[in-house]
Design an enzyme around this catalytic site. Structure first.
Site, PDB file in Angstrom:
ATOM      1  N   ILE A  17       0.446  -1.309  -0.371  1.00  0.00           N
ATOM      2  CA  ILE A  17      -0.198  -0.308   0.038  1.00  0.00           C
ATOM      3  C   ILE A  17       0.474   0.971  -0.069  1.00  0.00           C
ATOM      4  O   ILE A  17       0.676   2.195  -0.721  1.00  0.00           O
ATOM      5  CB  ILE A  17      -1.191  -0.229   0.961  1.00  0.00           C
ATOM      6  CG1 ILE A  17      -2.066  -1.059   0.842  1.00  0.00           C
ATOM      7  CG2 ILE A  17      -1.542   1.374   1.425  1.00  0.00           C
ATOM      8  CD1 ILE A  17      -2.475  -1.716   2.881  1.00  0.00           C
ATOM      9  N   ASP A  57      13.776   2.449  10.971  1.00  0.00           N
ATOM     10  CA  ASP A  57      12.496   1.755  11.684  1.00  0.00           C
ATOM     11  C   ASP A  57      11.867   2.857  12.567  1.00  0.00           C
ATOM     12  O   ASP A  57      12.100   3.538  13.570  1.00  0.00           O
ATOM     13  CB  ASP A  57      13.115   1.053  12.724  1.00  0.00           C
ATOM     14  CG  ASP A  57      12.940  -0.032  13.604  1.00  0.00           C
ATOM     15  OD1 ASP A  57      11.712   0.127  13.796  1.00  0.00           O
ATOM     16  OD2 ASP A  57      13.448  -1.029  14.793  1.00  0.00           O
ATOM     17  N   ASN A  80       2.248   4.905   7.406  1.00  0.00           N
ATOM     18  CA  ASN A  80       1.730   3.320   7.173  1.00  0.00           C
ATOM     19  C   ASN A  80       2.280   2.172   7.081  1.00  0.00           C
ATOM     20  O   ASN A  80       1.656   1.075   7.148  1.00  0.00           O
ATOM     21  CB  ASN A  80       1.701   3.276   5.359  1.00  0.00           C
ATOM     22  CG  ASN A  80       2.081   2.112   4.830  1.00  0.00           C
ATOM     23  OD1 ASN A  80       0.289   1.952   4.264  1.00  0.00           O
ATOM     24  ND2 ASN A  80       2.420   1.736   4.277  1.00  0.00           N
ATOM     25  N   SER A 132      -7.581   0.146   9.669  1.00  0.00           N
ATOM     26  CA  SER A 132      -7.919  -0.670   8.878  1.00  0.00           C
ATOM     27  C   SER A 132      -9.203  -1.359   9.953  1.00  0.00           C
ATOM     28  O   SER A 132      -9.812  -0.640  10.744  1.00  0.00           O
ATOM     29  CB  SER A 132      -6.662  -2.490   9.703  1.00  0.00           C
ATOM     30  OG  SER A 132      -7.437  -3.563   9.081  1.00  0.00           O
ATOM     31  N   TYR A 145      -1.882  -7.062  16.700  1.00  0.00           N
ATOM     32  CA  TYR A 145      -2.842  -5.737  15.547  1.00  0.00           C
ATOM     33  C   TYR A 145      -4.250  -4.820  16.035  1.00  0.00           C
ATOM     34  O   TYR A 145      -3.999  -3.875  15.939  1.00  0.00           O
ATOM     35  CB  TYR A 145      -2.478  -6.780  14.289  1.00  0.00           C
ATOM     36  CG  TYR A 145      -2.772  -5.947  13.189  1.00  0.00           C
ATOM     37  CD1 TYR A 145      -2.183  -5.725  12.560  1.00  0.00           C
ATOM     38  CD2 TYR A 145      -4.821  -6.138  12.053  1.00  0.00           C
ATOM     39  CE1 TYR A 145      -2.241  -5.295  11.217  1.00  0.00           C
ATOM     40  CE2 TYR A 145      -4.230  -5.677  11.319  1.00  0.00           C
ATOM     41  CZ  TYR A 145      -3.286  -5.269  10.923  1.00  0.00           C
ATOM     42  OH  TYR A 145      -3.647  -3.790   9.595  1.00  0.00           O
ATOM     43  N   LYS A 149      -4.320  -1.011  15.380  1.00  0.00           N
ATOM     44  CA  LYS A 149      -5.071  -0.639  14.869  1.00  0.00           C
ATOM     45  C   LYS A 149      -6.411   0.184  15.536  1.00  0.00           C
ATOM     46  O   LYS A 149      -6.475   1.323  15.159  1.00  0.00           O
ATOM     47  CB  LYS A 149      -5.406  -1.831  13.484  1.00  0.00           C
ATOM     48  CG  LYS A 149      -4.506  -2.189  12.980  1.00  0.00           C
ATOM     49  CD  LYS A 149      -3.928  -0.756  12.094  1.00  0.00           C
ATOM     50  CE  LYS A 149      -2.633  -1.177  11.352  1.00  0.00           C
ATOM     51  NZ  LYS A 149      -2.238  -0.633  10.504  1.00  0.00           N
ATOM     52  N   ILE A 178      -6.496  -6.725   1.419  1.00  0.00           N
ATOM     53  CA  ILE A 178      -6.415  -5.940   0.308  1.00  0.00           C
ATOM     54  C   ILE A 178      -5.153  -7.160  -0.173  1.00  0.00           C
ATOM     55  O   ILE A 178      -4.043  -7.903   0.816  1.00  0.00           O
ATOM     56  CB  ILE A 178      -5.191  -4.919   0.934  1.00  0.00           C
ATOM     57  CG1 ILE A 178      -6.414  -4.048   0.866  1.00  0.00           C
ATOM     58  CG2 ILE A 178      -4.770  -4.414  -0.407  1.00  0.00           C
ATOM     59  CD1 ILE A 178      -7.271  -3.173   0.405  1.00  0.00           C
TER      60      ILE A 178
HETATM   61  N1  LIG Z   1      -3.081  -6.284   3.075  1.00  0.00           N
HETATM   62  C1  LIG Z   1      -4.355  -5.961   3.644  1.00  0.00           C
HETATM   63  O1  LIG Z   1      -5.049  -6.445   3.711  1.00  0.00           O
HETATM   64  C2  LIG Z   1      -4.667  -4.194   5.402  1.00  0.00           C
HETATM   65  C3  LIG Z   1      -5.225  -3.981   5.301  1.00  0.00           C
HETATM   66  C4  LIG Z   1      -5.503  -3.252   6.648  1.00  0.00           C
HETATM   67  C5  LIG Z   1      -4.357  -2.540   6.751  1.00  0.00           C
HETATM   68  N2  LIG Z   1      -3.595  -2.400   6.846  1.00  0.00           N
HETATM   69  C6  LIG Z   1      -1.878  -1.685   6.904  1.00  0.00           C
HETATM   70  O2  LIG Z   1      -1.613  -1.353   5.221  1.00  0.00           O
HETATM   71  C7  LIG Z   1       0.023  -0.842   5.832  1.00  0.00           C
HETATM   72  C8  LIG Z   1       0.383  -1.351   4.914  1.00  0.00           C
HETATM   73  O3  LIG Z   1       0.535  -2.842   4.865  1.00  0.00           O
HETATM   74  P1  LIG Z   1       0.846  -4.053   3.401  1.00  0.00           P
HETATM   75  O4  LIG Z   1      -0.344  -4.446   3.653  1.00  0.00           O
HETATM   76  O5  LIG Z   1       0.991  -2.814   1.808  1.00  0.00           O
HETATM   77  O6  LIG Z   1       1.969  -4.651   3.731  1.00  0.00           O
HETATM   78  P2  LIG Z   1       3.961  -4.819   3.318  1.00  0.00           P
HETATM   79  O7  LIG Z   1       4.039  -5.343   4.338  1.00  0.00           O
HETATM   80  O8  LIG Z   1       3.526  -5.302   1.993  1.00  0.00           O
HETATM   81  O9  LIG Z   1       3.886  -2.812   3.616  1.00  0.00           O
HETATM   82  C9  LIG Z   1       4.109  -3.263   5.064  1.00  0.00           C
HETATM   83  C10 LIG Z   1       5.768  -2.147   4.885  1.00  0.00           C
HETATM   84  O10 LIG Z   1       6.240  -1.142   5.890  1.00  0.00           O
HETATM   85  C11 LIG Z   1       7.581  -1.899   6.727  1.00  0.00           C
HETATM   86  N3  LIG Z   1       7.750  -2.293   7.765  1.00  0.00           N
HETATM   87  C12 LIG Z   1       7.744  -2.757   8.673  1.00  0.00           C
HETATM   88  N4  LIG Z   1       7.954  -3.069   9.874  1.00  0.00           N
HETATM   89  C13 LIG Z   1       8.376  -1.463   9.602  1.00  0.00           C
HETATM   90  C14 LIG Z   1       9.345  -0.677  10.996  1.00  0.00           C
HETATM   91  N5  LIG Z   1       9.438  -0.934  11.931  1.00  0.00           N
HETATM   92  N6  LIG Z   1      10.140   0.763  10.479  1.00  0.00           N
HETATM   93  C15 LIG Z   1      10.008   0.548   8.768  1.00  0.00           C
HETATM   94  N7  LIG Z   1       8.722   0.573   7.707  1.00  0.00           N
HETATM   95  C16 LIG Z   1       8.346  -1.008   8.629  1.00  0.00           C
HETATM   96  C17 LIG Z   1       7.747  -3.428   6.159  1.00  0.00           C
HETATM   97  O11 LIG Z   1       9.007  -2.971   5.216  1.00  0.00           O
HETATM   98  C18 LIG Z   1       7.028  -3.031   4.396  1.00  0.00           C
HETATM   99  O12 LIG Z   1       7.569  -2.246   3.784  1.00  0.00           O
HETATM  100  C19 LIG Z   1       0.237  -1.419   6.965  1.00  0.00           C
HETATM  101  O13 LIG Z   1      -0.073  -0.268   8.319  1.00  0.00           O
HETATM  102  C20 LIG Z   1      -0.474  -2.771   7.558  1.00  0.00           C
HETATM  103  O14 LIG Z   1      -1.526  -2.882   8.932  1.00  0.00           O
HETATM  104  C21 LIG Z   1      -3.165  -3.437   5.232  1.00  0.00           C
END
Ligand SMILES: NC(=O)c1ccc[n+]([C@@H]2O[C@H](COP(=O)([O-])OP(=O)(O)OC[C@H]3O[C@@H](n4cnc5c(N)ncnc54)[C@H](O)[C@@H]3O)[C@@H](O)[C@H]2O)c1
Length: 260
Positions: A17, A57, A80, A132, A145, A149, A178
């Site tokens: 995302i 981080d 994000n 979320s 989680y 959220k 997603i």
């Molecule tokens: N995929 C879904 O269904 C979904 C649904 C609701 C919410 N989300 C939220 O969307 C956001 C993005 O998730 P995504 O699905 O794109 O997953 P993803 O794993 O593709 O992306 C998450 C990104 O966050 C980075 N990250 C994790 N820990 C980190 C840290 N300590 N410091 C810096 N960066 C860090 C990861 O390296 C990664 O690039 C998250 O907050 C997730 O909880 C995702």
């Protein structure tokens, strides 16, 4: 939704995302910074679409401060970055709890605090959080989680109240399911998807780009009177209590439900 002359930071911007959001902001003219963990090679990822990258981080305040110090002025911040650990409430260890809370909740707190310290003196700026559908519901095996959220909404509401007088807006998107690497295992199981998607009126999961569209809208001047709110990007999932899709009138194939 024009971002020419604006600078945007996207945490967790090297994948999923966040990456879709960073790309969209860039395509709309923003100078974009991708903040992500070193192993995700944020500089390399960002360079592919003429953006900047920085290793961070988000759970470590000093590392986040150092990254923000590299950005001259900031107009848009997308908090994000997120992680997930699947365990029942009873089986979740203190270490697992602390890890998820420190990235998903404390990381957002630090990011919002640093964003605001830059935006408030400018009397403008827009922050978007990735919350979320789990901010609202109690999906099993996701205690930490879900708590992280839900906690993001506490940050959202308080920050909107405190930052509004400075002309700084803050909103959140609440994605449903997603397709990203976070959810890849579910998407690789058609049987699990069929049951999950029964409760999604659109009959399918979403793409990172569909969430990015909502994030970029909230970040833009098109949302100039919107602050403190959440935007569900879930194909209607939160509106469907009893399940939308049944075999009587629909078929499941190709990763989604279709009306017969
Ligand atoms: N995929 C879904 O269904 C979904 C649904 C609701 C919410 N989300 C939220 O969307 C956001 C993005 O998730 P995504 O699905 O794109 O997953 P993803 O794993 O593709 O992306 C998450 C990104 O966050 C980075 N990250 C994790 N820990 C980190 C840290 N300590 N410091 C810096 N960066 C860090 C990861 O390296 C990664 O690039 C998250 O907050 C997730 O909880 C995702």
């Amino acid at each position: 939704m024009d971002f020419v002359g604006k600078t945007a930071v996207v945490t967790g911007g090297a994948n999923g995302i966040g990456l879709a959001t960073a790309r969209l902001l860039r395509s709309r003219g923003a100078d974009v910074w991708v903040f992500d963990r070193e192993q995700e090679k944020p500089e390399e990822v960002a360079a592919a679409f003429t953006a900047h990258g920085a290793s961070v981080d988000v759970a470590d305040l000093q590392s986040l401060e150092a990254c923000f110090a590299r950005v001259e002025s900031v107009d848009v911040v997308v908090a994000n970055a997120g992680t997930v650990i699947y365990h029942s409430l009873s089986a979740t260890t203190a270490e697992e709890w602390n890890r998820v809370i420190s990235v998903n909740l404390t990381g957002v707190f630090y990011t919002v605090q640093l964003a605001a310290s830059r935006m408030k003196p400018q009397r403008k700026g827009s922050i978007v959080l990735t919350a979320s559908t789990n901010s609202y519901d109690g999906e099993v095996d996701l205690t930490a989680y879900n708590a992280s959220k839900a906690g993001i909404l506490g940050i959202l509401h308080t920050a909107a109240n405190e930052f509004g007088p400075y002309g700084v807006r803050i909103n959140a998107v609440c994605p449903g399911l997603i397709r990203t690497r976070l959810t890849e295992s579910l998407f690789n199981s058609p049987r699990a998807l069929k049951e999950y998607f029964r409760h999604i009126p659109m009959g399918r999961g979403g793409s990172p780009e569909e969430v990015a569209n909502a994030i970029v809208f909230l970040a833009s001047d098109a949302a100039s009177f919107i602050t403190g709110t959440t935007l569900l990007v879930d194909g209607g999932q939160m509106a469907s209590k009893f399940g939308t899709w049944t075999e009587e009138r629909a078929d499941f194939f190709g990763d989604r439900w279709w009306l017969r």
